[in-house]
Scaffold this motif. Structure first.
Motif, PDB file in Angstrom:
ATOM      1  N   ALA A 195       0.821  -1.206   0.000  1.00 13.52           N
ATOM      2  CA  ALA A 195       0.000   0.000   0.000  1.00 13.52           C
ATOM      3  C   ALA A 195       0.853   1.253   0.000  1.00 13.52           C
ATOM      4  N   THR A 196       1.963   1.239   0.756  1.00 12.00           N
ATOM      5  CA  THR A 196       2.858   2.401   0.795  1.00 12.00           C
ATOM      6  C   THR A 196       3.468   2.667  -0.576  1.00 12.00           C
ATOM      7  N   LEU A 197       3.895   1.597  -1.272  1.00 12.53           N
ATOM      8  CA  LEU A 197       4.489   1.774  -2.607  1.00 12.53           C
ATOM      9  C   LEU A 197       3.463   2.335  -3.600  1.00 12.53           C
ATOM     10  N   LEU A 198       2.229   1.810  -3.552  1.00 15.25           N
ATOM     11  CA  LEU A 198       1.194   2.321  -4.460  1.00 15.25           C
ATOM     12  C   LEU A 198       0.878   3.789  -4.184  1.00 15.25           C
ATOM     13  N   LEU A 199       0.746   4.121  -2.914  1.00 17.27           N
ATOM     14  CA  LEU A 199       0.401   5.511  -2.575  1.00 17.27           C
ATOM     15  C   LEU A 199       1.549   6.457  -2.877  1.00 17.27           C
ATOM     16  N   GLN A 200       2.802   6.020  -2.754  1.00 12.40           N
ATOM     17  CA  GLN A 200       3.942   6.849  -3.157  1.00 12.40           C
ATOM     18  C   GLN A 200       3.924   7.126  -4.654  1.00 12.40           C
ATOM     19  N   GLY A 201       3.547   6.127  -5.437  1.00 11.91           N
ATOM     20  CA  GLY A 201       3.435   6.361  -6.875  1.00 11.91           C
ATOM     21  C   GLY A 201       2.331   7.338  -7.216  1.00 11.91           C
ATOM     22  N   LEU A 202       1.220   7.318  -6.449  1.00 11.48           N
ATOM     23  CA  LEU A 202       0.118   8.244  -6.711  1.00 11.48           C
ATOM     24  C   LEU A 202       0.415   9.669  -6.273  1.00 11.48           C
ATOM     25  N   CYS A 203       1.450   9.879  -5.446  1.00 10.97           N
ATOM     26  CA  CYS A 203       1.752  11.235  -4.957  1.00 10.97           C
ATOM     27  C   CYS A 203       2.100  12.185  -6.093  1.00 10.97           C
ATOM     28  N   THR A 204       2.775  11.683  -7.133  1.00 12.55           N
ATOM     29  CA  THR A 204       3.183  12.537  -8.253  1.00 12.55           C
ATOM     30  C   THR A 204       2.226  12.467  -9.430  1.00 12.55           C
ATOM     31  N   ASN A 205       1.169  11.653  -9.330  1.00  6.59           N
ATOM     32  CA  ASN A 205       0.192  11.552 -10.418  1.00  6.59           C
ATOM     33  C   ASN A 205      -0.759  12.742 -10.373  1.00  6.59           C
ATOM     34  N   THR A 206      -1.127  13.256 -11.560  1.00  6.93           N
ATOM     35  CA  THR A 206      -1.975  14.452 -11.648  1.00  6.93           C
ATOM     36  C   THR A 206      -3.290  14.202 -12.371  1.00  6.93           C
ATOM     37  N   THR A 207      -3.621  12.937 -12.662  1.00  4.33           N
ATOM     38  CA  THR A 207      -4.848  12.665 -13.429  1.00  4.33           C
ATOM     39  C   THR A 207      -5.859  11.812 -12.676  1.00  4.33           C
ATOM     40  N   VAL A 208      -5.440  11.042 -11.675  1.00  2.00           N
ATOM     41  CA  VAL A 208      -6.357  10.156 -10.950  1.00  2.00           C
ATOM     42  C   VAL A 208      -7.294  11.004 -10.103  1.00  2.00           C
ATOM     43  N   ARG A 209      -8.599  10.869 -10.329  1.00  2.00           N
ATOM     44  CA  ARG A 209      -9.613  11.611  -9.586  1.00  2.00           C
ATOM     45  C   ARG A 209     -10.323  10.746  -8.533  1.00  2.00           C
ATOM     46  N   PHE A 210     -10.437   9.434  -8.787  1.00  4.34           N
ATOM     47  CA  PHE A 210     -11.201   8.535  -7.921  1.00  4.34           C
ATOM     48  C   PHE A 210     -10.283   7.407  -7.475  1.00  4.34           C
ATOM     49  N   LEU A 211     -10.207   7.165  -6.147  1.00 10.43           N
ATOM     50  CA  LEU A 211      -9.347   6.127  -5.572  1.00 10.43           C
ATOM     51  C   LEU A 211     -10.181   5.332  -4.578  1.00 10.43           C
ATOM     52  N   ASP A 212     -10.247   3.991  -4.777  1.00 10.03           N
ATOM     53  CA  ASP A 212     -11.021   3.089  -3.931  1.00 10.03           C
ATOM     54  C   ASP A 212     -10.064   2.099  -3.285  1.00 10.03           C
ATOM     55  N   LEU A 213      -9.926   2.156  -1.937  1.00  7.55           N
ATOM     56  CA  LEU A 213      -9.067   1.245  -1.161  1.00  7.55           C
ATOM     57  C   LEU A 213      -9.899   0.497  -0.134  1.00  7.55           C
ATOM     58  N   LYS A 214     -11.092   0.086  -0.496  1.00  5.95           N
ATOM     59  CA  LYS A 214     -12.010  -0.581   0.413  1.00  5.95           C
ATOM     60  C   LYS A 214     -11.491  -1.973   0.778  1.00  5.95           C
ATOM     61  N   GLY A 215     -11.605  -2.299   2.079  1.00  4.05           N
ATOM     62  CA  GLY A 215     -11.338  -3.664   2.544  1.00  4.05           C
ATOM     63  C   GLY A 215      -9.910  -4.125   2.365  1.00  4.05           C
ATOM     64  N   ASN A 216      -8.915  -3.293   2.685  1.00  2.13           N
ATOM     65  CA  ASN A 216      -7.507  -3.688   2.564  1.00  2.13           C
ATOM     66  C   ASN A 216      -6.776  -3.729   3.910  1.00  2.13           C
ATOM     67  N   ASN A 217      -7.531  -3.556   5.015  1.00  2.00           N
ATOM     68  CA  ASN A 217      -6.951  -3.664   6.354  1.00  2.00           C
ATOM     69  C   ASN A 217      -5.748  -2.735   6.515  1.00  2.00           C
ATOM     70  N   LEU A 218      -5.895  -1.474   6.078  1.00  2.00           N
ATOM     71  CA  LEU A 218      -4.812  -0.506   6.206  1.00  2.00           C
ATOM     72  C   LEU A 218      -4.663  -0.101   7.665  1.00  2.00           C
ATOM     73  N   ARG A 219      -3.409   0.053   8.111  1.00  2.99           N
ATOM     74  CA  ARG A 219      -3.129   0.344   9.516  1.00  2.99           C
ATOM     75  C   ARG A 219      -2.318   1.626   9.634  1.00  2.99           C
ATOM     76  N   ALA A 220      -1.313   1.605  10.508  1.00  4.98           N
ATOM     77  CA  ALA A 220      -0.558   2.833  10.801  1.00  4.98           C
ATOM     78  C   ALA A 220       0.222   3.317   9.585  1.00  4.98           C
ATOM     79  N   ALA A 221       0.989   2.410   8.952  1.00  2.00           N
ATOM     80  CA  ALA A 221       1.792   2.813   7.787  1.00  2.00           C
ATOM     81  C   ALA A 221       0.892   3.272   6.644  1.00  2.00           C
ATOM     82  N   GLY A 222      -0.246   2.574   6.460  1.00  2.79           N
ATOM     83  CA  GLY A 222      -1.181   2.994   5.410  1.00  2.79           C
ATOM     84  C   GLY A 222      -1.762   4.362   5.686  1.00  2.79           C
ATOM     85  N   ALA A 223      -2.087   4.651   6.975  1.00  2.06           N
ATOM     86  CA  ALA A 223      -2.620   5.975   7.311  1.00  2.06           C
ATOM     87  C   ALA A 223      -1.583   7.066   7.056  1.00  2.06           C
TER      88      ALA A 223
END
Length: 670
Positions: A75-103
Motif C-alpha cells: 500500500a505504501t508503494l502504491l500511494l507513493q506512486g500516486l503522490c506525483t500523479n496528476t490525473t487520478v480523480r477517484f481512488l477506492d481502497l475498500k477492505g484492505n486492512n490498512l493500519r498505521a503505515a497505510g494511514a
C-alpha cells in the motif's frame, strides 16, 4: 493500452518478478480511463511496479483497489506512486486492512496530491492507531482538492473524531464525509458538532451506527441543511453574477459595436470630406497651373510685344536718319548740282535704291504690324476663352461648394440620427438597468422581510420555550411543596396517634393499679393492643420511608428536569447561535449583493459618462470639421475672388496695352 501492458511487464522484469495475469488483462481492457483491480491479490512486486507506472501515467482517472489484500509495504508503494500523479480523480481502497503505515502514506498522498477528489477507505483499521490517524487528519486539513471521503467501519474512536473535527475546521474543499459504523460516541459527536459552524463546504455527514445521541444527530442534520442552503445560495449568486456578467459583456459589446459603427460613419464622412477636399485641392491646383501657364504665355507675348516695339523704335530711328540723310543729300545735291552732274545722278540712283530699300522695309514693317495685330486678336480670343473657363470654374466651384454643403447637411443629419439612436439606446439600457436594480432591491427587501419574520418566529419560539420552562419550574415547586406538606401532615398524625396511645396506656395502667384482679385479662388485652400498636407503628414507619423515597424520587426527577431544561436551553442557544450565524451570513451575502449592485450602478454611470464624453468629443470633432469646411469655403471664395481680380486685371492690362499701343493707328480696321 498495449504500451501500459509492456511498461508493466518491463517494470516487473526489472524487479525480478512475474507479471500477474489479472493485472495484465485489466491493463489491456482499461475502459474509459478506469483501472479496476478489485479482488485481485496484489503482491509487493506488483504494487511496486504499479506505483512506478502510476507516477507517469496520464490516462487513468479512476483506480479501484478494493479487497486486494494489500500489505503495509504494498500500500505504501502504491500511494507513493500516486503522490506525483496528476490525473487520478477517484481512488477506492475498500477492505484492505490498512493500519498505521497505510494511514501515514495516505496523509502524505493528501498533502502532495492536487487531483484526487474521491477517496473510499471503507473496511480498514485506520482509527485503531491514534497517532497515524492524527497524521492523516492533519493532511486532510491541508488538502484542497478532496470532495468525498468514505471512512465507514474504520474503528474510529472519539479521539479520532476530535482529530477529524480539527481537520474539518481548516478544510475548505470536502463536501461529503461518511463515518457510519465507527466508535465515535457522545464526545466525538459533540466535537464534530462544534466544528461544523466553522466549516462552510461540508453538506453531507453520515453518523449512523456510532452511538451518537439523537440531539447531536439533529444538530448535524441542521448544520448540513444550513450548509446545503449556503451552497444553493452561493450557486444562485454565482449564476446571477454569471448572468449579470453576461449581460454586462453583451451591453459592452453592443456599446462597442455602436461606437465602432459611429466611428466608421465618422471615418467614412471624414474620408468623403478628405476626398472632396483633395478633389477640390486638385481642381484648384489644376486651375492654378492653367493660370500659371496662361501667365507664362502672357509674359511671353509681352516679351514679344516689347521686342516688336524695340524693332519699331529702331525702324523709326532709321527712318529719321534716312530723312536726315535725304535732307543732307538734297542740300548737297542743290549745292553740287552745278558742280557735278554725274555725282548728282549717282547720288539720285543711290537715293532711289535707298528709297526702294526703305519702301521694302516699310512694307515688311507693315506686314509685321499685321502679324502682331492678328496675334493680339488671337490673344483677345484666348482671353475670352479664359474668361469662359473662369466662368465655368466658378460654376464648378459653386456646384462643389453646394455639394459640400449638402454633404455637410447630410452628415449633420446622420450625426443627429446617430445621436438620437445612441441616446435612445442609452435611455433603454438605463431603464433596463434601473429595472434590474429595482428587481434586485425588491428581492433584497423581500429576503430581509423573510429574515425578519424568521427572527420574529425564533423569538416567539424562544419566548414560548421560556414560558414552558417557567411552567415546568412552577409545577415542580408545587409538587415539591405538596410532598413536603404531606410529609408534615403524616408526621403530625403519627405524633397525635402516639400521644393518644400513650394516654390510653396510662389510663389502662391506672385501671390495672386500681383493679389488680382484672390485671391478667387487662395485661393480655394491653399486650394485644401493644402488638397492634407496634404493628401500626411499623406500618407508619414503612409509610414514612415510602414518603421519603417518594420525596427522593421527586428530587431526582426535579434534578433530571433541571438537567433536561439546561440541555434544552443549551440546544436552543446553539440553534439560536446557528440561526444568528445563518442570518449574519445571509446579511453579509445581501450586503455583498448590494455592493455588487452598487458597483454595477457605478459601472453603468461610468459607461454613461464615457459615452457622453465620447459623444461630446464627436460633437467637438464635428464642429472642428464644420469650421474646417467653412475655412475651406472661405479660402475657395477668396481664391475665386483673387482669380477673378487677376483675370480682370489681365483683361484691363491687355485692353489698356492694346488701346495705348502706337501701332493701333497703323493697324488696319477690322
Amino acid at each position: 493500452m498495449e504500451e501500459l501492458r509492456r511498461s508493466y511487464s518491463r517494470l516487473c522484469k526489472e524487479s525480478g518478478a512475474e507479471p500477474q495475469e489479472g493485472v495484465l488483462q485489466q491493463l489491456h481492457e482499461l475502459p474509459r480511463g478506469r483501472l479496476d483491480l478489485a479482488t485481485q491479490s496484489l503482491t509487493v512486486d506488483t504494487c511496486r511496479a504499479l506505483g512506478k507506472l502510476l507516477q507517469k501515467e496520464a490516462l487513468l482517472t479512476q483506480l479501484v483497489l478494493s479487497d486486494c489484500m494489500l500489505s503495509e509495504e504494498g500500500a505504501t508503494l502504491l500511494l507513493q506512486g500516486l503522490c506525483t500523479n496528476t490525473t487520478v480523480r477517484f481512488l477506492d481502497l475498500k477492505g484492505n486492512n490498512l493500519r498505521a503505515a497505510g494511514a501515514e502514506a495516505l496523509g502524505k498522498l493528501l498533502r502532495q496530491s492536487k487531483s484526487i477528489q474521491s477517496l473510499t477507505l471503507e473496511w480498514n483499521n485506520l482509527g485503531t492507531w491514534e497517532d497515524a490517524f492524527a497524521t492523516f487528519c492533519r493532511a486532510l486539513a491541508s488538502n484542497g482538492s478532496l470532495q468525498q471521503l468514505d471512512l465507514r467501519n474504520n474503528q474510529i474512536s472519539h479521539k479520532g473524531a476530535e482529530e477529524l473535527a480539527l481537520a474539518l475546521k481548516s478544510n475548505a474543499s470536502l463536501q461529503q464525509l461518511d463515518l457510519r459504523w465507527n466508535n465515535i460516541g457522545l464526545l466525538g459527536g459533540r466535537a464534530l458538532v462544534n466544528c461544523l459552524p466553522s466549516n462552510r463546504t461540508l453538506w453531507r455527514l453520515e453518523l449512523a451506527g456510532n452511538s451518537v445521541p439523537g440531539d447531536i444527530l439533529r444538530a448535524v442534520e441542521q448544520a448540513m441543511d444550513h450548509n446545503q442552503d449556503r451552497q444553493t445560495t452561493f450557486r444562485e449568486n454565482q449564476a446571477r453574477a454569471h448572468v449579470l456578467s453576461k449581460e454586462m459583456r453583451h451591453l459592452r459589446e453592443e456599446k462597442s459595436k455602436q461606437f465602432l459603427d459611429l466611428m466608421e460613419t465618422i471615418d467614412k464622412q471624414r474620408e468623403e470630406m478628405a476626398r472632396s477636399s483633395r478633389a477640390s485641392a486638385a481642381r484648384v491646383g489644376q486651375l492654378q497651373e492653367a493660370l500659371n501657364e496662361r501667365h507664362s504665355i502672357i509674359n511671353a507675348l509681352k516679351a514679344k510685344l516689347q521686342m516688336a516695339e524695340a524693332t519699331l523704335v529702331l525702324s523709326e530711328q532709321k527712318a529719321q536718319d534716312l530723312g536726315e540723310l535725304l535732307a543732307t543729300a538734297e542740300q548737297e545735291q542743290r549745292s553740287l548740282v552745278q558742280r557735278q552732274a554725274k555725282e548728282h545722278r549717282l547720288e539720285q540712283q543711290e537715293a532711289a535704291e535707298r528709297e526702294s530699300k526703305l519702301l521694302r522695309d516699310l512694307s515688311a514693317a507693315n506686314e509685321k504690324n499685321l502679324l502682331l495685330q492678328s496675334q493680339v486678336d488671337e490673344l483677345e480670343r484666348k482671353v475670352k476663352s479664359l474668361q469662359e473657363q473662369l466662368f465655368l470654374t466658378r460654376q464648378e466651384l459653386t456646384n462643389t461648394s453646394a455639394e459640400l454643403k449638402m454633404r455637410a447637411v447630410q452628415a449633420e443629419e446622420r450625426l443627429d440620427l446617430e445621436k438620437k439612436r445612441s441616446r435612445q439606446s442609452l435611455e433603454d439600457s438605463e431603464q433596463l438597468r434601473f429595472k434590474e436594480v429595482e428587481h434586485m432591491t425588491r428581492h433584497l427587501e423581500e429576503s430581509e422581510k423573510a429574515m425578519q419574520e424568521r427572527v420574529q418566529r425564533l423569538e416567539a419560539a424562544r419566548l414560548s420555550l421560556e414560558e414552558e420552562l417557567s411552567r415546568v419550574k412552577a409545577v415542580a415547586l408545587n409538587e415539591r411543596g405538596q410532598a413536603e406538606e404531606e410529609l408534615i401532615k403524616a408526621k403530625n398524625q403519627v405524633r397525635l396517634e402516639e400521644q393518644q396511645r400513650l394516654a390510653h396506656l396510662e389510663e389502662k395502667l391506672r385501671l390495672l393499679a386500681q383493679a389488680r384482679d382484672e390485671a391478667q385479662s387487662t395485661c393480655l388485652q394491653q399486650k394485644q393492643t401493644v402488638a397492634d400498636a407496634q404493628a401500626r407503628a411499623s406500618q407508619l414507619g414503612q409509610q414514612v420511608e415510602g414518603l421519603r423515597r417518594r420525596l427522593e424520587e421527586l428530587q431526582q426527577e426535579l434534578s433530571n428536569k433541571d438537567q433536561e431544561r439546561v440541555a434544552e436551553v443549551t440546544r436552543v442557544r446553539v440553534e439560536l447561535q446557528e440561526q444568528n450565524g445563518r442570518l449574519q451570513a445571509e446579511l453579509t451575502a445581501q450586503e455583498a449583493l448590494k455592493e455588487k449592485a452598487a458597483a454595477l450602478e457605478r459601472q453603468l454611470k461610468v459607461m454613461a459618462s464615457d459615452h457622453r464624453e465620447a459623444l461630446l468629443d464627436r460633437e467637438s470633432e464635428n464642429a472642428c470639421l464644420r469650421e474646417k469646411l467653412r475655412l475651406k469655403e472661405a479660402e475657395i471664395t477668396r481664391i475665386r475672388d483673387e482669380e477673378a481680380q487677376r483675370a480682370s486685371f489681365l483683361q484691363n492690362a491687355v485692353l489698356a496695352y492694346v488701346q495705348g499701343s502706337p501701332l493701333r493707328a497703323l493697324s488696319p480696321q477690322k
